[in-house]
Design a protein around this motif. Structure first.
Motif, mmCIF file in Angstrom:
data_model
loop_
_atom_site.group_PDB
_atom_site.id
_atom_site.type_symbol
_atom_site.label_atom_id
_atom_site.label_comp_id
_atom_site.label_asym_id
_atom_site.label_seq_id
_atom_site.Cartn_x
_atom_site.Cartn_y
_atom_site.Cartn_z
ATOM 1 N N PHE A 49 0.835 -1.193 0.000
ATOM 2 C CA PHE A 49 0.000 0.000 0.000
ATOM 3 C C PHE A 49 0.874 1.248 0.000
ATOM 4 O O PHE A 49 0.665 2.170 -0.795
ATOM 5 N N ASN A 50 1.872 1.291 0.888
ATOM 6 C CA ASN A 50 2.755 2.456 0.943
ATOM 7 C C ASN A 50 3.524 2.622 -0.361
ATOM 8 O O ASN A 50 3.705 3.741 -0.828
ATOM 9 N N PRO B 189 4.852 7.496 3.899
ATOM 10 C CA PRO B 189 3.908 8.499 3.426
ATOM 11 C C PRO B 189 2.971 8.867 4.577
ATOM 12 O O PRO B 189 2.383 7.980 5.195
ATOM 13 N N LEU B 190 2.900 10.150 4.910
ATOM 14 C CA LEU B 190 2.118 10.590 6.065
ATOM 15 C C LEU B 190 1.199 11.739 5.690
ATOM 16 O O LEU B 190 1.601 12.663 4.971
ATOM 17 N N GLU C 157 2.511 6.874 -6.655
ATOM 18 C CA GLU C 157 1.497 7.827 -7.120
ATOM 19 C C GLU C 157 1.924 9.260 -6.776
ATOM 20 O O GLU C 157 1.800 10.174 -7.600
ATOM 21 N N PHE C 158 2.443 9.462 -5.583
ATOM 22 C CA PHE C 158 2.922 10.776 -5.126
ATOM 23 C C PHE C 158 3.985 11.308 -6.082
ATOM 24 O O PHE C 158 3.898 12.441 -6.557
ATOM 25 N N ARG C 159 4.983 10.476 -6.375
ATOM 26 C CA ARG C 159 6.100 10.914 -7.222
ATOM 27 C C ARG C 159 5.671 11.096 -8.684
ATOM 28 O O ARG C 159 6.182 11.979 -9.363
ATOM 29 N N GLN D 199 -4.529 10.614 -5.185
ATOM 30 C CA GLN D 199 -5.979 10.421 -5.149
ATOM 31 C C GLN D 199 -6.353 9.263 -4.228
ATOM 32 O O GLN D 199 -7.370 9.300 -3.551
ATOM 33 N N THR D 200 -5.505 8.227 -4.172
ATOM 34 C CA THR D 200 -5.765 7.067 -3.329
ATOM 35 C C THR D 200 -6.033 7.525 -1.897
ATOM 36 O O THR D 200 -5.302 8.358 -1.365
ATOM 37 N N ALA D 201 -7.080 6.980 -1.286
ATOM 38 C CA ALA D 201 -7.450 7.277 0.099
ATOM 39 C C ALA D 201 -7.734 8.762 0.335
ATOM 40 O O ALA D 201 -7.778 9.211 1.479
#
Length: 146
Positions: A10-11, A51-52, A17-19, A26-28
């Motif tokens: 998941f992380n 990821p926080l 996705e972040f990068r 968009q996830t969560a």
């Protein structure tokens, strides 16, 4: 993309996705309210990426060690308490910005105000207290140093 250190599937998905999307996830429903916190394992000495959810705070962010309501404090909290110097990837204009930062744990006097910011952002934090078996979630201020 390869990730340093142990990262859950998941992380890993969130990090990719972040990068790939200049810090938008968009996830969560994270949107731009996410940072990637790079720490060093207190016991292992291995690099870790977490990821926080991060709420803007002055020139930095607030992050919370809620572990989705687990009674156990997340490992990254122990890593921060052992070494407060971190690297942060954050959403930036035109891409992800990488900065050095220092982390300080909020004092009891600062905690209530910060907690209300998290519970205002998402009711999930209030729900997390139901399963945390009385554990108060540590909150940290992440402040860029460069």
């Amino acid at each position: 993309m390869a990730h340093n250190g142990r990262v859950s599937d998941f992380n890993a998905q969130i990090i990719d996705e972040f990068r790939a999307n200049s810090g938008f996830v968009q996830t969560a429903g994270f949107g731009r309210n996410l940072i990637l916190l790079h720490t060093v394992g207190a016991k292992s000495g291995e690099p870790r990426i977490n990821p926080l959810l991060a709420l803007p705070d002055d020139d930095g962010w607030l992050v919370i060690g809620s572990a989705a309501g687990s009674p156990k404090t997340p490992a990254w909290v122990h890593n921060l308490r052992a070494d407060s110097s971190v690297t942060v990837e954050s959403p930036g204009i035109g891409g992800v910005t990488t900065q050095q930062a220092t982390v300080t744990e909020l004092t009891p006097d600062e905690w209530d105000d910060a907690w209300s910011k998290f519970t205002t952002k998402s009711d999930a934090f209030t729900k997390y207290t139901e399963t945390a078996q009385g554990r108060q979630f540590p909150i940290f201020r992440v402040t860029p140093t460069d």
